[in-house]
Motif scaffolding. Structure first.
Motif, PDB file in Angstrom:
ATOM      1  N   LYS A   1      -8.115   6.452 -15.046  1.00 23.38           N
ATOM      2  CA  LYS A   1      -8.480   5.266 -15.824  1.00 23.38           C
ATOM      3  C   LYS A   1      -8.344   5.489 -17.324  1.00 23.38           C
ATOM      4  CE  LYS A   1     -12.848   3.809 -16.232  1.00 23.38           C
ATOM      5  NZ  LYS A   1     -14.142   3.211 -15.853  1.00 23.38           N
TER       6      LYS A   1
ATOM      7  N   ASP B   1     -19.554  -2.875 -21.679  1.00 25.05           N
ATOM      8  CA  ASP B   1     -18.372  -3.446 -21.045  1.00 25.05           C
ATOM      9  C   ASP B   1     -17.366  -2.344 -20.736  1.00 25.05           C
ATOM     10  OD1 ASP B   1     -16.665  -6.020 -20.503  1.00 25.05           O
ATOM     11  OD2 ASP B   1     -15.376  -4.703 -21.713  1.00 25.05           O
ATOM     12  N   GLU B   2     -16.944  -2.242 -19.490  1.00 25.00           N
ATOM     13  CA  GLU B   2     -16.074  -1.156 -19.032  1.00 25.00           C
ATOM     14  C   GLU B   2     -14.723  -1.150 -19.736  1.00 25.00           C
ATOM     15  OE1 GLU B   2     -14.447   0.711 -14.800  1.00 25.00           O
ATOM     16  OE2 GLU B   2     -15.618  -1.146 -14.822  1.00 25.00           O
ATOM     17  N   GLU B   3     -14.106  -2.316 -19.894  1.00 26.67           N
ATOM     18  CA  GLU B   3     -12.799  -2.392 -20.539  1.00 26.67           C
ATOM     19  C   GLU B   3     -12.880  -1.993 -22.010  1.00 26.67           C
ATOM     20  OE1 GLU B   3     -10.819  -6.072 -19.981  1.00 26.67           O
ATOM     21  OE2 GLU B   3     -10.795  -5.932 -17.790  1.00 26.67           O
ATOM     22  N   GLU B   4     -13.939  -2.462 -22.683  1.00 28.81           N
ATOM     23  CA  GLU B   4     -14.142  -2.111 -24.087  1.00 28.81           C
ATOM     24  C   GLU B   4     -14.322  -0.601 -24.241  1.00 28.81           C
ATOM     25  OE1 GLU B   4     -17.323  -2.811 -27.773  1.00 28.81           O
ATOM     26  OE2 GLU B   4     -17.690  -3.710 -25.790  1.00 28.81           O
TER      27      GLU B   4
ATOM     28  N   THR C   1     -13.351   1.834 -22.198  1.00 25.96           N
ATOM     29  CA  THR C   1     -12.106   2.539 -21.885  1.00 25.96           C
ATOM     30  C   THR C   1     -11.143   2.479 -23.060  1.00 25.96           C
ATOM     31  OG1 THR C   1     -12.328   2.055 -19.523  1.00 25.96           O
ATOM     32  CG2 THR C   1     -10.132   2.625 -20.314  1.00 25.96           C
TER      33      THR C   1
END
Length: 514
Positions: free
Chosen positions: A327, A457-460, A462
């Motif tokens: 990821k 937030d996971e996307e932020e 990453t």
């Protein structure tokens, strides 16, 4: 809520090649037995002798630093959760867990019937003691840096433990692999006690460590009755020991070594799940100059290194993240520096080192892949006037002088993650981090890291972690090379070996075959 030759050819005869594989867990026939002949119903019982290159730096799981130590102790200790071969975190001492939406409260329910190797039941008090011990700051930094945000560890009832954090951390579960030990137990260095599938029997420093099957293990029990880890510090003696029968298994072979094992052994191929690099002391002259570090990046070609020592195989990396952490791994950084001697010389001139400089590369003499890599680097750097020399040291000296003392110019080594999180790979480069042995100091990096660990937030999160990887690459914190392959030689009398996306050796999966 779960969430890259010129004079290089001159060193060919001195370089032992390392066979690398781009995928983890593939098996290739390299001995007398085929995969089909080795598979089948396990034969229970028996023992195995496993060669390792270094003695353990500590039997205390909370204080062990060396990856080679952790891969052995994986068999003895367990945390509330543990990694599996597919990279998942599975329940271990805990049977279940809950995480609040704000990622600030983690609650664990303990598994019934889990006993320590001394026969006592695991209690909530033991769990609280183990976590508190790793979070303690009375002597400076906590044993587990991520635990600095623990606000409290609370026992809700006999089977429930709650961990409250002072700030959100969506990756905190990955740190719950910390070993659970008995409350107040003070003999870990001589008589370690855990809950794993094997228990400690004895240790002879610089000779061996012996484990035996834990008959009271809560989960699927080990097939073998005994495992002996034998220290083989002389890499030139590995094949002799395998052929002579004094060891049955050895990890991280070179391809030349593997090619000698044509009968009686099969070779398992995987990756080491680490970042091999020429790690640079950013405080040492002239490496404290960013242009000098960038010049080294342009002079050293990972592809050339892999071609010379590994037949062109391997997984190139360009920053402090290995491919196993899919990821977070961004392969765009692998192409950031293309070998360009003219560019490197230009940067050195701008930095005031037009005539080059002397560079010492400290390498653990027992780690042949790193020694081989350093030899190629020495030849590459001659092209830009850098006179590099190799300083071989014992592993204990490397830990003391390089890692702890930070008394070095550069070193070739592989850095791994202690758990399945990006934070574990990137936190060590924060300016004041205890594990920042390269003395990297960058305000932008520090600020971005704080944003990353605070993001829910996971996307932020990453994206921020990838920004950190970019800073390390652009600033040339180190010269990044590859994720090395793991070539494992195993006697045809055994099968069941499994690769993990972490630096572990799961001996419970190995069994004898007829």
């Amino acid at each position: 809520m779960k969430r890259r030759g010129t004079a290089i050819l001159l060193v060919l005869t001195f370089v032992l090649s390392v066979a690398l594989s781009g995928c983890s867990g593939d098996k290739k026939e390299a001995g007398s037995a085929t995969e089909n002949e080795l598979s089948g119903k396990p034969v229970e019982g028996g023992s195995i002798r496993v060669g390792i290159s270094q003695d353990l730096d500590s039997l205390d799981p909370h204080k062990a630093v060396a990856a080679g130590t952790k891969e052995v102790l994986f068999n003895v200790y367990e945390g509330l959760v543990k990694p599996d071969k597919d990279g998942n975190l599975t329940e271990a001492v805990a049977s279940s867990y809950e995480i609040t939406e704000d990622a600030k409260v983690y609650t664990f329910t303990l598994r019934d019937g889990v006993k320590f190797h001394n026969g006592s039941d695991v209690t909530a008090e033991d769990v609280k003691y183990s976590i508190d011990r790793c979070a303690d700051t009375s002597n400076g930094e906590p044993l587990v840096s991520a635990y600095s945000i623990i606000e409290s560890v609370n026992i809700l009832d006999a089977k429930t433990v709650e961990i409250r954090l002072s700030e959100p951390n969506t990756e905190f579960l990955a740190y719950m692999t910390t070993a659970i030990i008995p409350k107040g137990y003070d003999k870990l260095e001589t008589e370690p006690v855990g809950t794993g599938p094997f228990q400690f029997v004895s240790r002879s420093p610089q000779e061996n460590i012996i484990l035996k099957k834990n008959e009271d293990y809560w989960g699927e029990k080990a097939h073998l009755d005994e495992v002996e880890f034998r220290i083989i510090a002389d890499a030139d003696m590995v094949v002799t020991n395998l052929k002579g029968g004094s060891i049955d298994m050895y990890m991280r072979l070179t391809s030349a070594q593997a090619a000698e094992l044509t009968e009686g052994f099969h070779i398992e191929e995987g990756t080491m799940n680490l970042v091999q690099a020429l790690y640079l002391n950013n405080d040492a002259e002239p490496l404290n100059n960013e242009k000098v570090r960038q010049a080294l990046c342009y002079a050293i070609d990972p592809e050339e290194i892999m071609a010379m020592i590994a037949d062109g195989k391997g997984v190139r990396v360009g920053t402090s993240m290995y491919p196993g952490l899919k990821k977070y791994f961004d392969d765009t950084y692998t192409k950031y520096y293309a070998q360009d001697y003219e560019k490197a010389e230009e940067l050195l001139k701008e930095a005031g080192y037009e005539d080059g400089f002397d560079l010492e590369i400290t390498v653990c003499s027992a780690d042949q892949p790193h020694v081989d890599t350093a030899q190629v680097i020495v030849e590459e750097l001659k092209n830009i006037g850098v006179n590099a020399t190799i300083k071989p040291v014992e592993w204990e000296a490397w830990l003391e002088d390089v890692y702890a003392g930070r008394n070095f110019q550069s070193t070739v080594v592989g850095v791994d993650a202690s758990n399945l999180s990006a934070r574990a790979m990137l936190e060590r480069f924060v300016s004041d981090a205890d594990g920042n042995f390269i003395n990297f100091n960058d305000k932008e990096y520090d600020a971005t890291f704080q944003k990353a660990i605070a993001a829910i937030d996971e996307e932020e999160q990453t994206a921020l972690y990838k920004e950190l990887e970019g800073i390390l690459t652009e600033k040339a914190a180190n010269v990044y090379i590859q994720d090395l392959a793991n070539l494992v030689a195993i006697s045809d009398a055994y099968d069941g070996y499994e690769f993990y996306p972490l630096y572990v050796q799961d001996m419970s999966a190995i069994y004898k075959v007829e």
